[in-house]
Design a protein around this motif. Structure first.
Motif, mmCIF file in Angstrom:
data_model
loop_
_atom_site.group_PDB
_atom_site.id
_atom_site.type_symbol
_atom_site.label_atom_id
_atom_site.label_comp_id
_atom_site.label_asym_id
_atom_site.label_seq_id
_atom_site.Cartn_x
_atom_site.Cartn_y
_atom_site.Cartn_z
ATOM 1 N N LEU A 110 16.061 23.428 3.959
ATOM 2 C CA LEU A 110 14.850 22.917 4.592
ATOM 3 C C LEU A 110 15.051 21.504 5.138
ATOM 4 O O LEU A 110 15.795 20.708 4.552
ATOM 5 N N VAL A 111 14.380 21.213 6.248
ATOM 6 C CA VAL A 111 14.227 19.825 6.694
ATOM 7 C C VAL A 111 12.725 19.532 6.708
ATOM 8 O O VAL A 111 11.914 20.438 6.832
ATOM 9 N N ALA A 112 12.381 18.247 6.574
ATOM 10 C CA ALA A 112 10.971 17.865 6.460
ATOM 11 C C ALA A 112 10.686 16.688 7.374
ATOM 12 O O ALA A 112 11.616 15.989 7.797
ATOM 13 N N PRO A 113 9.413 16.453 7.677
ATOM 14 C CA PRO A 113 9.082 15.299 8.527
ATOM 15 C C PRO A 113 9.638 13.979 7.985
ATOM 16 O O PRO A 113 9.895 13.063 8.759
ATOM 17 N N SER A 114 9.832 13.894 6.670
ATOM 18 C CA SER A 114 10.352 12.649 6.092
ATOM 19 C C SER A 114 11.864 12.524 6.231
ATOM 20 O O SER A 114 12.419 11.457 5.971
ATOM 21 N N SER A 115 12.556 13.599 6.618
ATOM 22 C CA SER A 115 14.026 13.571 6.661
ATOM 23 C C SER A 115 14.530 12.560 7.687
ATOM 24 O O SER A 115 14.020 12.483 8.802
ATOM 25 N N THR A 116 15.552 11.807 7.290
ATOM 26 C CA THR A 116 16.196 10.887 8.231
ATOM 27 C C THR A 116 17.108 11.677 9.165
ATOM 28 O O THR A 116 17.416 12.840 8.909
ATOM 29 N N GLU A 117 17.563 11.051 10.232
ATOM 30 C CA GLU A 117 18.487 11.734 11.164
ATOM 31 C C GLU A 117 19.748 12.146 10.408
ATOM 32 O O GLU A 117 20.278 13.233 10.646
ATOM 33 N N GLU A 118 20.216 11.294 9.515
ATOM 34 C CA GLU A 118 21.433 11.616 8.749
ATOM 35 C C GLU A 118 21.213 12.850 7.882
ATOM 36 O O GLU A 118 22.087 13.711 7.806
ATOM 37 N N ARG A 119 20.043 12.903 7.230
ATOM 38 C CA ARG A 119 19.758 14.064 6.377
ATOM 39 C C ARG A 119 19.657 15.328 7.227
ATOM 40 O O ARG A 119 20.163 16.383 6.848
ATOM 41 N N ILE A 120 18.978 15.242 8.370
ATOM 42 C CA ILE A 120 18.823 16.428 9.221
ATOM 43 C C ILE A 120 20.202 16.939 9.639
ATOM 44 O O ILE A 120 20.482 18.142 9.587
ATOM 45 N N ALA A 121 21.085 16.017 10.015
ATOM 46 C CA ALA A 121 22.429 16.424 10.431
ATOM 47 C C ALA A 121 23.183 17.055 9.266
ATOM 48 O O ALA A 121 23.826 18.102 9.411
ATOM 49 N N ALA A 122 23.086 16.428 8.095
ATOM 50 C CA ALA A 122 23.820 16.942 6.928
ATOM 51 C C ALA A 122 23.287 18.316 6.496
ATOM 52 O O ALA A 122 24.056 19.221 6.176
#
Lengths: 423, 267
Positions: B152-164
């Motif tokens: 899952l990705v969430a509105p709070s996710s950073t760009e780094e987290r989304i990529a990872a």
């Protein structure tokens, strides 16, 4: 001696293979923010100075130690010294962690705190810190507990907190944590979750331990001053395990000091109605961390049982799991009956009414003292005071209307789960 | 090999529409009844079915799903029942994805669970409380069995987290539409479209949106920018509010048909 050098960690927040972060992705940024904030705070003289000032002028630290020779006569004649966390403001060790996390909340620019509570102790401490620092405060508490602990609900409301009763699941502590996590994931922008023990996702287990570490730091020096040597064993009760980690941590490198955690044996481990995780459970994930867990064959969480709500939790902090599996700490349990005997004994021999949680540590000390004999020196963490437990004690010992009966004959009548004590 | 999640999403893309992904927990109101309901959803237009496994501590779920899961557990639902539901969904012609909190899979053994799920015709697993950082065993097991793994990705996710996170997904990426737990919302707001475009900026995988969609109108709104629309609580409510299973299934078919219409009219 077991090698305690941690394995090289692929991930932060692991104690051996225990710990971790088993939470929804949505919470990860808040955990990262918290981790960064607490790391900076722990090396910031302004933060440390403010916390030290609160400890000294608000909580009443350092807490004293008290030697209890009349109690010790019933524990094989060993010397027994109590660390008096019961004398802290709000009545237990919980305030140490709560004040530090409330300060962190302000540093992170957040204006609202939430917390879970079993039946009151951590909730009251959190409501206290929120009042002191002007933070909005919501406490989640199982509906079963709010009904049985109406006075504690009133205490929290008196302090300005909103208390939300949680009706789902077993309507007790674990469900209160579920709802606190749901609130956090919804309001994480302005809200900090003041978790009350050394469990949950990283960095909570490490951070809460560090905020309670002062217990062991003070006690180690105090025992050296008193006896001229280190204790043979440090003994503490273990629910989630925050008071135990707090007093254990400074002693981990003292290889000659045994670290002994005492879990709640409830009605006995054989029947399954207990909270002795290390005696009868297996590793699993609950509330964001990998540790020992009471679970069924499918991995569904089982309900724990204890006369003390503060120890009534189906999992245990991951660092305890590591200390146990590595052999550095040892864990045993005291049943409801053993704990209540120790409770009564400390009242009658020393004039100190302990929390029923802490009475489990006292029951452990009675066993260990008999095993080690009169030469032994034991340090016991008296994590909280027992004023809050008078309802339970009065029912257990039949004190209502003054018709007290001796312990041991007081096994009836008390309603199932009634009169629980507090986390 | 039966049709997979990627093929379904590709086919939807060719039809210039979003896919409809429908969730129900196994065991509510009974194991029998939940299997019938999942099959009914496929017949009424669900492209992909999420087979939820009830868990004692569902911290990402709102009251509707938490209630159904609690009832299912009280009636004795077991993890193995999810494999039975998986087979039924597969036989009905849609790819089944299991949605499960991590401890149930951990207890079963990640590798064993993957093997059993693949054997039952499962397409993959959605893991709401497992992040890729903690998922070494599951990543290995899913590679071995070819199962899709949906993080899952969430509105709070950073760009780094989304990529990872997206770099470890297979099948699609599950974008949480807003901060909070499962449950119908009156309005979807902007957060959902923002997280979809932020995710699409770093991955070519399809992005499906979950949390909050309850009817065809909202489905159409989300279908305008997402590759798939995930619906859960609103479907569960068809069953919890019905006086009996038969009328529950009727309500469920009607809602799925409305949603299927919605995902076809958004663009």
């Amino acid at each position: 001696m077991t090698d305690l050098t941690p394995e090289p960690l692929a991930r932060p927040g692991r104690f051996g293979h225990f710990g971790g972060r088993f939470v929804p992705e949505a919470l990860i940024p808040a955990l990262e923010e918290l981790d960064e904030a607490r790391r900076k705070a722990m090396v910031d003289p302004a933060f440390l100075g403010e916390l030290e000032m609160l400890h000294r002028t608000y909580t009443g630290r350092p807490s004293i130690i008290t030697e209890v020779p009349r109690f010790a006569e019933h524990a094989g004649g060993a010397r027994i010294v109590l660390k008096r966390e019961d004398l802290n403001h709000t009545g237990s060790h919980k305030i140490n962690n709560v004040l530090a996390q409330a300060l962190l909340t302000k540093r992170m620019g957040k204006t609202r705190v939430i917390a879970e509570t079993g039946a009151g102790q951590h909730g009251v401490a959190t409501a206290t810190a929120a009042a002191l620092m002007g933070l909005d405060c919501v406490i989640y508490m199982g509906k079963v507990d709010t009904e049985r602990q109406a006075l504690n609900v009133a205490r929290m409301r008196m302090l300005g907190a909103e208390v939300k009763a949680v009706p789902t699941g077993s309507a007790t502590l674990k469900d209160a944590i579920n709802d606190a996590l749901r609130d956090w994931v919804t309001n994480v922008g302005d809200t900090h979750y003041i978790l009350g023990t050394v469990t949950g996702p990283h960095p909570f287990p490490e951070m809460v331990r560090d905020f309670h570490r002062i217990i062991g730091v003070e006690a180690r020096g105090q025992v050296l001053d008193l006896a001229g040597r280190l204790p043979d064993a440090v003994i503490a009760c273990v629910g989630g395990g925050s008071n135990a980690m707090g007093i254990f941590h400074r002693f981990i490198d003292d290889a000659g000091v045994r670290l002994i955690g005492v879990e709640a044996g409830g009605e006995g481990v054989e029947g399954g109605r207990h909270a002795a995780r290390f005696a009868a459970s297996s590793p699993g994930v609950l509330h964001g961390t990998f540790s020992y867990l009471m679970q069924d064959d499918d991995g569904q969480t089982l309900e724990s049982h204890s006369i003390s709500a503060g120890l009534d939790y189906p999992s245990v902090g991951p660092e305890h799991a590591f200390l146990r599996d590595s052999g550095r700490a040892e864990y045993r349990y005291a049943t409801d009956e053993q704990a209540m005997k120790a409770f009564e004994l400390l009242c009658r021999t020393e004039g100190i009414i302990p929390a029923i949680e802490s009475a489990h540590a006292l029951a452990g000390a009675m066993e260990v003292g008999r095993e080690l004999g009169p030469e032994a020196l034991l340090l016991v963490n008296l994590s909280g005071r027992g004023d809050k437990d008078m309802h339970t004690a009065a029912e257990y010992f039949g004190l209502i209307d003054g018709d007290a009966v001796p312990s041991g004959t007081a096994d009836e009548p008390r309603a199932e789960g009634d009169g629980r004590t507090q986390l | 090999m039966s049709i997979g999640v990627s093929e379904v999403l590709q086919r939807c893309r060719e039809e210039n529409r979003a896919a409809l992904v429908c969730y129900l927990p196994v065991g509510y109101p009974t194991v029998e009844g939940s299997v019938a309901a999942m099959v009914a959803m496929v017949e009424a237009g669900a492209d992909i079915v999420e087979v939820g496994i009830p868990y004692s501590d569902p911290l990402m779920d709102g009251p509707v799903i938490a209630y159904a899961a609690d009832q299912a557990l009280k009636h004795g639902v077991r993890v193995d029942d999810a494999f039975r539901a998986t087979r039924a969904v597969r036989d009905a012609g849609a790819p089944p994805l299991v949605m499960s909190y991590w401890n149930l899979i951990l207890r079963h053994g990640a590798k064993q669970f993957a093997t059993d799920l693949a054997e039952a015709g499962g397409a993959g697993i959605i893991t709401p409380d497992l992040i890729p950082d903690e998922a070494d065993d599951w990543i290995a097991a899913s590679d071995e069995t070819g199962l899709d793994r949906i993080f899952l990705v969430a509105p709070s996710s950073t760009e780094e987290r989304i990529a990872a996170v997206t770099s470890q997904c297979r099948g699609f990426v599950y974008a949480v539409s807003h901060m909070g737990v499962t449950g119908a919302r009156t309005s979807m707001g902007d957060a959902a479209s923002v997280i979809v475009s932020r995710t699409k900026a770093v991955t070519d995988l399809p992005v499906c949106v979950g949390l909050g969609v309850s009817d065809g109108t909202q489905a159409a709104e989300v279908a305008a920018y997402a590759d798939g629309v995930i619906v859960g609580s609103a479907l569960v409510r068809c069953l919890t509010e019905a006086p009996d299973l038969e009328s529950g299934l009727t309500a469920l078919r009607a809602l799925v048909a409305d949603l299927a219409e919605g995902v076809r009219s958004g663009r």
